[in-house]
Motif scaffolding. Sequence first.
Motif, PDB file in Angstrom:
ATOM      1  N   LEU A 123      -5.061   0.017   6.242  1.00  0.00           N
ATOM      2  CA  LEU A 123      -4.744   0.691   4.948  1.00  0.00           C
ATOM      3  C   LEU A 123      -3.521   1.581   5.140  1.00  0.00           C
ATOM      4  O   LEU A 123      -2.562   1.560   4.331  1.00  0.00           O
ATOM      5  CB  LEU A 123      -5.943   1.524   4.511  1.00  0.00           C
ATOM      6  CG  LEU A 123      -7.139   0.724   3.953  1.00  0.00           C
ATOM      7  CD1 LEU A 123      -8.261   1.672   3.540  1.00  0.00           C
ATOM      8  CD2 LEU A 123      -6.682  -0.119   2.782  1.00  0.00           C
ATOM      9  N   ILE A 124      -3.541   2.323   6.266  1.00  0.00           N
ATOM     10  CA  ILE A 124      -2.408   3.252   6.494  1.00  0.00           C
ATOM     11  C   ILE A 124      -1.110   2.445   6.584  1.00  0.00           C
ATOM     12  O   ILE A 124      -0.079   2.803   5.987  1.00  0.00           O
ATOM     13  CB  ILE A 124      -2.652   4.035   7.810  1.00  0.00           C
ATOM     14  CG1 ILE A 124      -3.896   4.924   7.684  1.00  0.00           C
ATOM     15  CG2 ILE A 124      -1.433   4.844   8.192  1.00  0.00           C
ATOM     16  CD1 ILE A 124      -3.766   6.059   6.716  1.00  0.00           C
ATOM     17  N   MET A 174      -0.438  -0.349   5.210  1.00  0.00           N
ATOM     18  CA  MET A 174      -0.048  -0.785   3.834  1.00  0.00           C
ATOM     19  C   MET A 174       0.681   0.354   3.140  1.00  0.00           C
ATOM     20  O   MET A 174       1.751   0.170   2.539  1.00  0.00           O
ATOM     21  CB  MET A 174      -1.308  -1.171   3.059  1.00  0.00           C
ATOM     22  CG  MET A 174      -1.784  -2.564   3.333  1.00  0.00           C
ATOM     23  SD  MET A 174      -3.069  -2.968   2.140  1.00  0.00           S
ATOM     24  CE  MET A 174      -3.789  -4.383   2.965  1.00  0.00           C
ATOM     25  N   THR A 175       0.089   1.581   3.282  1.00  0.00           N
ATOM     26  CA  THR A 175       0.758   2.722   2.608  1.00  0.00           C
ATOM     27  C   THR A 175       2.181   2.861   3.165  1.00  0.00           C
ATOM     28  O   THR A 175       3.148   3.043   2.407  1.00  0.00           O
ATOM     29  CB  THR A 175       0.009   4.040   2.926  1.00  0.00           C
ATOM     30  OG1 THR A 175      -1.093   3.779   3.783  1.00  0.00           O
ATOM     31  CG2 THR A 175      -0.451   4.716   1.666  1.00  0.00           C
ATOM     32  N   VAL A 176       2.291   2.743   4.480  1.00  0.00           N
ATOM     33  CA  VAL A 176       3.635   2.912   5.083  1.00  0.00           C
ATOM     34  C   VAL A 176       4.588   1.902   4.473  1.00  0.00           C
ATOM     35  O   VAL A 176       5.699   2.249   4.030  1.00  0.00           O
ATOM     36  CB  VAL A 176       3.544   2.701   6.634  1.00  0.00           C
ATOM     37  CG1 VAL A 176       4.937   2.570   7.231  1.00  0.00           C
ATOM     38  CG2 VAL A 176       2.764   3.823   7.269  1.00  0.00           C
ATOM     39  N   MET A 177       4.090   0.609   4.343  1.00  0.00           N
ATOM     40  CA  MET A 177       4.979  -0.430   3.768  1.00  0.00           C
ATOM     41  C   MET A 177       5.441   0.000   2.387  1.00  0.00           C
ATOM     42  O   MET A 177       6.643   0.011   2.089  1.00  0.00           O
ATOM     43  CB  MET A 177       4.195  -1.755   3.656  1.00  0.00           C
ATOM     44  CG  MET A 177       4.155  -2.556   4.928  1.00  0.00           C
ATOM     45  SD  MET A 177       2.933  -3.884   4.802  1.00  0.00           S
ATOM     46  CE  MET A 177       3.831  -5.016   3.756  1.00  0.00           C
ATOM     47  N   ALA A 178       4.482   0.410   1.615  1.00  0.00           N
ATOM     48  CA  ALA A 178       4.823   0.764   0.217  1.00  0.00           C
ATOM     49  C   ALA A 178       5.817   1.922   0.207  1.00  0.00           C
ATOM     50  O   ALA A 178       6.885   1.842  -0.406  1.00  0.00           O
ATOM     51  CB  ALA A 178       3.548   1.160  -0.528  1.00  0.00           C
ATOM     52  N   LEU A 179       5.486   2.976   0.972  1.00  0.00           N
ATOM     53  CA  LEU A 179       6.329   4.199   0.886  1.00  0.00           C
ATOM     54  C   LEU A 179       7.721   3.921   1.440  1.00  0.00           C
ATOM     55  O   LEU A 179       8.744   4.332   0.871  1.00  0.00           O
ATOM     56  CB  LEU A 179       5.660   5.333   1.677  1.00  0.00           C
ATOM     57  CG  LEU A 179       4.261   5.746   1.144  1.00  0.00           C
ATOM     58  CD1 LEU A 179       3.775   6.965   1.876  1.00  0.00           C
ATOM     59  CD2 LEU A 179       4.322   5.987  -0.347  1.00  0.00           C
ATOM     60  N   GLU A 180       7.758   3.134   2.566  1.00  0.00           N
ATOM     61  CA  GLU A 180       9.083   2.834   3.125  1.00  0.00           C
ATOM     62  C   GLU A 180       9.964   2.203   2.053  1.00  0.00           C
ATOM     63  O   GLU A 180      11.099   2.582   1.834  1.00  0.00           O
ATOM     64  CB  GLU A 180       8.929   1.838   4.297  1.00  0.00           C
ATOM     65  CG  GLU A 180       8.343   2.420   5.566  1.00  0.00           C
ATOM     66  CD  GLU A 180       9.384   3.231   6.351  1.00  0.00           C
ATOM     67  OE1 GLU A 180      10.579   3.045   6.078  1.00  0.00           O
ATOM     68  OE2 GLU A 180       8.998   4.050   7.192  1.00  0.00           O
TER      69      GLU A 180
END
Lengths: 165, 102, 605, 488, 470
Positions: B65-66, B68-74
Amino acid sequence: MLQTVFVALFGIAAIWFGVVVFTTSSMVRSALALLFSQTAVGAMFLAMQAEFLGVLQIMMMATEMSIMAIFMVMYMMDPGGLMGMDMTHQKRLSQAAGVLGALVVIGIVFLAGWGSIAGSVPPGQQVHDLGIELMERSMLIFETAGITILTAMIATIAVALERRR
Amino acid sequence: MATLIVALIVGAILFGVGLYGSLSQTNLVMIMMGVELMLAGAMVNLVAFWRFLHPEAYSGQMFVLIVMTVMALEMAVGFGVGTARFRYKGSVEMEEARDLKG
Amino acid sequence: MTSVALTILGPLAAMVAILAIRYAAPALALLGVGAALIGAITTLVGVAGGARYAATLPGLPDLPLRLTATPLTAVLAAIVAVVSVFVILYAVGYMKEEGGKVRFFAQMSFFAAAMETLVLAGDWVLLLAAWEMIGLASYLLIGFWYEEDGIAEAATRAFLYTRTADLGLYLGIFILISQAGTSEIPRTLEVGGSAAFAASLLVLLAAAGKSAQTPLQGWLQAAMVGPTPVSALLHSATLVAAGAILLIRAFPLFPPGALLIMGALGGVTVVVTGLMAVANRDLKRLLAASTSSQYGFMLLALGAGSPVAALAHLTVHAAMKSALFLGSGVFQHARSSTEFSKLAGIGRERPLVFAGFAVAGLALAGVPPLAGFWSKDAVIAATYESPAAWLLFPLALVGTALTGIYVARTLRLLWKGEKQNEPVAGITWMGAGLSGLVALAVVLGFALEPLTRLVGGELPKDLLTVMLGAGVALGGLVLGWFVSVDSLLGPLRSSAEKGFRIGGGFEQFVARPALAVARATDTFDGGIHRGVLGVGRVGLGLARVSRLTDEKGIDGLIFALVRGTRSLGHRARRLQTGLVHKELLLAVTGGALILALLAIGTLAS
Amino acid sequence: MFPLVSVTLFLPLLGAALLVALPGVSTRGAHALGLVVSGLTMLGAAGMWARGAGAGFSQVEEVSWMPSLGAAYRVGVDGISLPLVLLTVVLFFVSFVFSANVTERARSYMALFLLLETASLGVFVALDAILFYVFFEVTLVAMYFIIADWGHEGRQRAALTFFLYTLLGSLPLLLAILGLYLGSDPRTFDMRAFIESPPLAGLAAMLAFIAMFVTFAVKTPIFPVHTWLPAAHVEAPTAGSVILAGVMLKLGTYGLVRFALQMTPDAFRVAAPYVAALAVFTALYGAFVALGQTDLKRLIAYTSVNHMGYVVLGVAVAAAATDTGVRALALDGAVLQMVSHGVVTGALFLLVGMLHDRTHTREMGELGGLLRIVPGLGWLFILAAFASLGLPGLAHFPAEFQVFLGTLRVYPVAVVAVLGIVITAGLYLRAIQTAFLGKPSERWHEMKDLGRREILTIIPLAILIVGIGVAPFLLLDVIHRTTEAIGL
Amino acid sequence: MITPEVLNGTLVEGSSRMLQSIVLISPQVAVLLTAVGALSFEMLRLPKVSLPFTVTGLLVATFLGTQLVGANATAFEGTYLVDDLSVWAVILLSPTTALTAILARLEVRDTDREGTVYSLLCFATVGALVLAGAGDMMFLVLGVLLSSLATFALVAYPRDERATEAAMKYFVFGSVTGAVMIFGLTYWFGVAGSTFLSAMERLGSAPLAAGFGFVAVLIGLGYKASFVPFHFWAPDAYDGGPVSVAAFLSIVTKVGGIFALVQVVRYLPSDATAWLLVIAGVAALTMTYGNLAALVQDNVVRLLAYSSIAQSGYFLLGVVAINQSDLAIRSLILFAAAYASMNLGAFAIVLVVGRDLRSFTGFGRTNPAAGVAMVIFLVSLVGIPPLAGFVGKFLLFGAAIDAGFTWLAVIAILNSVLSLGVYLRIIIPMYGRPKAATSLSRTVVAVWTVALFFTLAIGVAAQVLLGQVA
């Protein structure tokens, strides 16, 4: 045994689309390729019985990639890829780096002893356990992820907005 | 055991391709795609490890999950910076970004 | 004990007073030296009465400074005091018109005090200190008229000569103190074996330097440029005597081998400097050569094994030689030069002074019943009785002959020629000083007997040597008076004056060996001279080389280092291309390298 | 009881702070303040001398600074450091009197000198390794600025060489201190603990010794690392080079005794023959090079190398000596040599400075026959020169006598260094002869003799030169009490 | 008063462990609330209020931090560590951020969205604090991400060509290295089976995978703390962005990254000596490269950037000695304090004087007080006693030697000499012929006075700090 076949199948699909991303000259096509690659990865999750993650991955990636396509259209000189422009530099060096990186990791995968393989995963239990994990052990981690999302929003707005005065 | 190895190999190759992409591409967006691929590789690893080695350790899934968040935020901040860059330079090409050096 | 203190502090106080008040310098100096005389006499009387004074002053930790008044030191102190008084008396007249009286008398008083300390010193450290002090005083006094060119060079040369020789004393003292564990002179003398031999040779070297024995007599010739009272006091009676005094006091230390060497050295000096004196054209330089020669006699006596004879001759010589110098001072004032050519006929002009001069000269030559005869006879007797008589005795005889020759020649040259009577200022004072010393030269002969008994030892007496000595002396005198120097020295003459400073003597019999010896000593003398300054020249060469390496070599290194780091800095900066993808590639390769290192590390360990 | 040591130590710093604080001070005011402060410091030092120093460390004052690391503000004196403290205060007072003629930027000149005084005193009284290192570095920085701002023509390069040399030199000391600190079992920086029970042994001790020796060799200086000295001296202002020669060189030799000798005794004993050989070579080398000089200041600078060579020889002999008597003798000689060299070379530099003020040249060749024109300066120069060549009755003789006596007992062959005395004698006499004796050239006719300020500076040093020579026991009793007790 | 004793005593029985955990991370929460508060004031069109609010919020966080000194507990079931490192990180970094915010005010005074700068600064500080107390792999990722995202925007804030270029390059560098780190960490999870860093002791079973994971972490944190060869972004980012952000980057995020590396290295399997050698190698490379490159810079900000890269090399001396010498933790914290104060002071003065070295000529004469302060900062950075830099470096050398890395200590010492050459190039022209007098605003004077006070205080009264640390 079936599971291995499915995982392998989706894996190859993901890799193939991944390569397409960088070999096509048109931006839109590479965005779509990335979309398919990510969905293939989501399918792999499903094949490995991580249903929640798989579904999540597929849904998320669909939206994300479309946004990426829109931005690409904005920023690229020739989104349609008509002129067949090759937007790469130091090609051979990065190829070497990529191949070398992959090989090293594969080497590690083979050499490292991975210990006992778990037979199967208790059915129907995953989402509940993930929720417990989320709420108890990794409570602060989840909160911090939230804060990171907030900061990202603020940072993006601060950076992207036009200067008023 | 075989599936784990296959999954890990897929992850590794995805990482390789992603690395090649982020190093070779001149455009910011393409580099971000490369990073996306690398992160995808990482996620595959995680799920494989979780499924085959530590099914009861859900921190692995948490990690996915983390990631995924990194992908999105990047991607989000990447486009933010890209927009700013595009507004003041007219392009997001890596080749043009050479004023600051030495 | 106060008397010993008085002998030293008297002149010292005078010096301080002169420098402080800067007025009536001669009077103060006289006062100081007078006090020293009184102190010395009372000490002598006390010591004769059996008293032994000793005082220790705080010096270096567990090496305290000591003063002792033994019969030997008391006698020596008395001699120094007496001669000082007369010379200072003479100097009052001599310096009447000269400038810088304050400086002169202060330095003379300083010298007197230092000489008394040297004589009365009970331990090696104080002796060494006084030894160097008189060296300093001689440097200052030789360089009194430092404006005239050549004088400064002579003073430097004198100091360097003695300083180089003093190294011997330094090393000798170090050996003695480290062997004996204490710096008290009598106790250190019982040290035996090879240390004693080494120490004695070193002490002999120092003494040879101070007493201007061959091969180190060059500096004394040069020192004659100083004022005459200085030559009279320092360079005849006291400073030059310090070498002999040191040898007399350290006599028990000398093993037989060393005694022989000392005797030989003394003998050689007697002959060589005797020849120099004979051929000399300048009165004062002649007297200087004669001083070296007479101290050669004392070394002969010591080498022959009788310090008492040496002491006797030292005592007598002090009086005679300073008298001669004082006389020459008067002549110098009259004719403002000491060249024989200028001094012709001065004898007739100044009959009284010449008479005193002649008496002292004859005493020096050893004409009975004057004092010189008794002491010279004792020396000849000592060499005759000594185990190494085969070497020492003939040298002593030749020496006596040579002395006779050059005394007679001097008198002859001074007497012939017409007089030009210029006035001499301050003649009364000079006369007083001179006459006192001449009287001493006459009377002292008879005082030798009680003196030797006091010191405890007895003068060697031998009828044969007495007759032989007197005969040779008279023969020498006759030869000196009637035969001209050319016939005496022949080929030697011309070369002798220039550098060899070696006179002829009997043509065939003496010339060839003397010439060889003279040439050897001269080259040696030149060698030493060049040696001392040569060290400088060699040093200069070495110095210039090392100075160059200094500037170029090591400093250059530092600034090359600085330039090197700057170029490294530029190369590091070029790495920073500013292109992200290049930098990323560098980062990734860096990571790969680290991984490889790590892999090797884990596999290896 | 009244912390006299600390007060004396920080008084000059207070003065410097005062000078910096009130910018309105006039040049004269700055000079006056400098004089008063250094005068008071001298009084303080006299007080310390009155209290005397026993065999071990006395008048110790301690304030905890970093107890968990074992570092504290510790100051104290013993027989070796007390005479050096006296030397420092005297030389500083004299140089303050002398530099009354410095006009440009007098305020910061005085402040820097006061800072340098505190730092040098600090080095001698520090009993804590860090404190020692701190003061050691501060002296370096202060001297750099003095040379760089008030020096003569080539001052920048000389100042930089001086700074780079001594800074690079001082780093091994830092390593050695760390080694000692980590070696001591109750982890402490207390030098007394290092001295009582030397913490390191074997190879570690030897490495620490070599590191310390390098640092102090640069500072002393010893051959091959001495080239900064003549350059620094020639360019430094007169008062600067008086302090540089008089006090700064002693930091190196004092450190050699306190650190190398007392803290790593057996390592020093093993290395003693090599150190002795190097010392003898340095002494002779210094004398020879001095003989080759025509510039008066460089000549004196190189004679300092010669004299310091004797000091190091003394310390090396002390390290190698087995029986305490010889060790005490050699160490007394070394310490006394430090003090007398400070006084004599200080006087020489002052005189050359005065000469330079009048003739603006230091070349001996250009001078000539000055004794007639400036008798005062001439005779004092002759006195100082004879003291420097080791004439008995003057400052250097007792020290060199003891060093050579000690050397003969331990390394008989090393006594060849005595030759140095003759060479020094030769070079000084040549200097006197060319500069002072002979016919005065008319260029210098109108030169006037010593002024009141100059007399006030040089007379105390002259008295000290003769005093130490005639009555060395005043200093030696104090020194001997400590050197006797040094049982290695 | 919340003291650790009180915590364990009364509160625990009364409420669940959750409350106790929250109290343990109260300082971090305070910083978060300050960030949000600053932003809200911006929204309410009250930009003038947001700076004072930020500063007070940060000071409150520091105060809360001081209450926790000496605590040694884990919050949230061990994922977040509240030990010496994280507590002292709060106490050191919060005031630094406050001072940087005050400095930032000069550069962003009346531009729009001024409040966002302060809030982003606070968010980045939260990121750094998360890193400092990371007990879990995911915190490493989130910490790096959080602080990077905030600082991308800050670097791009001036929104001119240079700033956006710097931000873009910084973003690309950050995302690639972040991705590599995450990929590496997956292998650590695979081998150890849990994401706890303390579980990494079990990594010994698969040395190769563990090694790969470690290198990846080193790359990720190397980027954050700008070790060579992952430092390439730093000079451009410092130069492009505002000087106050450069100061922030060079202190807060760097110290956060280094403390995170300490948390990682602390639990490494004991037989992994090769890993320490690798870190030592990186340390030597970082110090030397940093100083060499700084030696030839004409742009003062880039010079300070390279010097801060070199200083992070010194930090690594402490990291290497973490398990062998008890001096390590204390030296790290002390050097962090010293580094923060002297670096901040130096950046404050550079902010005012200007980026070009030539603008420094005569500065020492026209503004004597600021000149002396600058000299003290630079001399302290070199490590000349008796200033803070010396004490910090001295302890670091001690720790390194104690841990057997004497050769590294020697290289460090030689580097401090090299750094003298670097800083002299600024000091010497400062006392040259004065040109225009630069006027100093009151705020900058306040900032460098505080920094000067700490540089001198830490130098002399290091005991105050040392006494507190275990």
